[in-house]
Design an enzyme around this catalytic site. Sequence first.
Site, PDB file in Angstrom:
ATOM      1  N   VAL A  84      -3.782   8.479  -3.039  1.00 53.73           N
ATOM      2  CA  VAL A  84      -3.172   8.720  -4.392  1.00 53.73           C
ATOM      3  C   VAL A  84      -3.833   8.807  -6.377  1.00 53.73           C
ATOM      4  O   VAL A  84      -2.715   9.406  -7.485  1.00 53.73           O
ATOM      5  CB  VAL A  84      -1.693   7.148  -4.333  1.00 53.73           C
ATOM      6  CG1 VAL A  84      -1.714   7.060  -5.785  1.00 53.73           C
ATOM      7  CG2 VAL A  84      -1.196   7.094  -3.707  1.00 53.73           C
ATOM      8  N   MET A 104      -7.542   5.547   3.193  1.00 58.14           N
ATOM      9  CA  MET A 104      -7.492   6.706   2.190  1.00 58.14           C
ATOM     10  C   MET A 104      -6.249   6.796   1.267  1.00 58.14           C
ATOM     11  O   MET A 104      -6.290   7.800   0.343  1.00 58.14           O
ATOM     12  CB  MET A 104      -7.793   8.111   3.082  1.00 58.14           C
ATOM     13  CG  MET A 104      -9.350   7.767   4.159  1.00 58.14           C
ATOM     14  SD  MET A 104     -11.133   7.710   2.712  1.00 58.14           S
ATOM     15  CE  MET A 104     -10.679   9.045   2.006  1.00 58.14           C
ATOM     16  N   ARG A 105      -5.354   6.727   1.826  1.00 56.42           N
ATOM     17  CA  ARG A 105      -4.264   6.631   0.815  1.00 56.42           C
ATOM     18  C   ARG A 105      -4.453   6.412  -0.659  1.00 56.42           C
ATOM     19  O   ARG A 105      -4.032   7.458  -1.282  1.00 56.42           O
ATOM     20  CB  ARG A 105      -3.019   5.877   1.349  1.00 56.42           C
ATOM     21  CG  ARG A 105      -1.910   5.709   0.024  1.00 56.42           C
ATOM     22  CD  ARG A 105      -0.131   5.312   1.174  1.00 56.42           C
ATOM     23  NE  ARG A 105      -0.073   5.707   2.318  1.00 56.42           N
ATOM     24  CZ  ARG A 105       0.376   5.225   3.118  1.00 56.42           C
ATOM     25  NH1 ARG A 105      -0.516   3.560   3.164  1.00 56.42           N
ATOM     26  NH2 ARG A 105       0.418   5.412   4.452  1.00 56.42           N
ATOM     27  N   ALA A 106      -5.403   5.153  -1.126  1.00 55.80           N
ATOM     28  CA  ALA A 106      -5.458   5.099  -2.477  1.00 55.80           C
ATOM     29  C   ALA A 106      -6.144   6.112  -2.932  1.00 55.80           C
ATOM     30  O   ALA A 106      -6.148   6.846  -4.227  1.00 55.80           O
ATOM     31  CB  ALA A 106      -6.443   3.792  -2.791  1.00 55.80           C
ATOM     32  N   ASP A 140       0.751  -1.220  -0.108  1.00 57.62           N
ATOM     33  CA  ASP A 140       0.489  -0.232  -0.210  1.00 57.62           C
ATOM     34  C   ASP A 140       0.773   1.188  -0.275  1.00 57.62           C
ATOM     35  O   ASP A 140       0.576   2.173  -0.351  1.00 57.62           O
ATOM     36  CB  ASP A 140      -0.796   0.033   1.031  1.00 57.62           C
ATOM     37  CG  ASP A 140      -1.600   1.460   1.015  1.00 57.62           C
ATOM     38  OD1 ASP A 140      -2.578   1.097   0.517  1.00 57.62           O
ATOM     39  OD2 ASP A 140      -1.910   1.757   2.140  1.00 57.62           O
TER      40      ASP A 140
END
Length: 678
Positions: free
Chosen positions: A279, A274-276, A193
Amino acid sequence: MSTPYPFTAIVGQDDLRLGLLLNAVSPAVGGVLVRGEKGTAKSTAVRALAALMPEVSVVPGCRFSCDPLSPDPACPDGPHAEAAGVSRAARTVELPVGASEDRLVGALDIERALSEGVKAFEPGLLADAHRGILYVDEVNLLHDHLVDLLLDAAAMGASYVEREGVSVRHAARFLLVGTMNPEEGELRPQLLDRFGLTVEVAASRDTDERVEVVRRRLAYDDDPEGFAARWAEEETALRERIAAARALLPQVLLGDGVLRQIAATCAAFEVDGMRADIVMARTATALAAWAGREEVTADDVRQAALLALPHRRRRNPFDAPGLDEDKLDQTLDEAAGDEGQGHDDDPDPGPDGGGDGGGGGGVPPQADGDRTPPQGSEGDDTPSQAPDSAPDAPGRSAGAEQQPVAAAEPFRTKMLSVPGLGEGAAGRRSRARTAHGRTTGAVRPQGALTKLHLSATVQAAAPHQRARGRTGRGLVVRRDDLRQATREGREGNLVLFVVDASGSMAARQRMSAVKGAVLSLLLDAYQRRDKVGLVTFRGKEAEVALPPTSSVDAAAARLESLPTGGRTPLAAGLLKAHDVLRVERLRDPSRRPLLVVVTDGRATGGPEPVALAGRAARLHQAEGTASVVVDCESGYVRLGLAGELARELGGTAVTLDELRADSIAGLVKDVTAAGRAA
């Protein structure tokens, strides 16, 4: 310095090139993980990218590549006076798999820090890579604690070194690129991730394209400078396009409608955290800048999803990365709503609304309808029935082979551990002396000092202060006074499965349960950072279905396709396992093995099969191999053959029901203790 292969001369590999270029345009995307088989130009592409990166201006003499326009106020070489910067090419720094922590983050001179109170710091690879590219080949083979340090620095843009109260911080912003061959093992999901994008690469199956690859490579090997010169114009044009996209990037508009599509896509594919979303937003913006546009479109969002989401979709270690493109198109269209931002005017969601194929390679839960009770002699192990050694037994012919059956749904197991104190690779299974963990003592350092034991060092230096002429408050420390801290943590082991695939195991219900049990232990091995191997025996011989590897999902795939039938050459299986362990001890003497034999204990075929199996088992016992026998015998009347095999191995048997009941805590410890007592 050798001439790198031109980036524009790479044939095919469109996703790989795009992923690298987007990170060159916007390093905030978070790097790229390149997954693929060997020989697919992964390393060539990464090294070629360095020649396209814009030059950087640095403070003269600064070891940390500070920007003269905005120098790092915490730079260990600072503070920097105003001065004209010097330009140099962006660096590509390669992190070797066997690098130490000090080589990665840098090291403090502990002796000077204690005696003089100064921060004498030697920069590591993170400092060298600042404002350049940090390339990690075979990132999946890198030690976990090094990956943690690497990704923390990439996320925070800074590296911190803390040693015995002495702290150093410096900027570390770089384009992170990792390459890996999935056959050699996967990264943990939380580490996957942390890479912004992932791309899958494979060798082309098109004959003309393969011919062109070979032609260009041979031309480059014959004359690197001449070959690079022929591609110089294309390289210059690509370099200028990267610079133009970087300049345009701050002006790109990310509208609310596009943001809604991004959020809806991440929610629809159930990615964690929430990283996706972040990104995807950065990637879509970089795509727009790369195309020379000032506004992000739905097509940019779709392409960003294909790069940013596949590695975040894995629900278990045996799932292959993937994304259902029909579902993606449907989600984008629904999120666009009345704004008309859908990607496809006529989406084809599939017969059931798209579903999420996800490219998963995991084992589906076993449906009740697939658990048909076996018929006749295949499902009963009572002595009154014909043994599996009888060639004329109905449904149990020595040469008969039955189709593979699906594994039952896996379950959680308690920890199996090898007793004693090892010194193997860091992991999460057995006790071991490691670089990380709780401090258990101190020793004189052998080579460079890495973990100072402060109190032991002070105790060693204290008696000599008067002889050394100490007059002030500072402690006079010599090299001989330094003490290395010894620490105890956990190691990963080699878990070698020896699975009986003979006719006596061929009953559908039994083999499904056996595969489910082994799959559960494979999941446990994945979580504990073990290497695994798989030996199977049936008919007249045993075979190594999977040599020891870190790729646990490869073992699961081999297990799923395992056929059954024939006699039970138990001795051959144990001897094959002995050969495998002998070779692995030579390759990696510090990694301790755990032998897991899955069988009902029968031995048939050849002269004196039971006696041969006993002698083979005692070979393992003589070498102190920790072992477990999973007893797969079923029925009301049990012969107890697996228990006898466990005694010959110096281990303990556990029934399949007990294993599934999650009642195997401390099993290997008991097994080996019993074996040593015998």
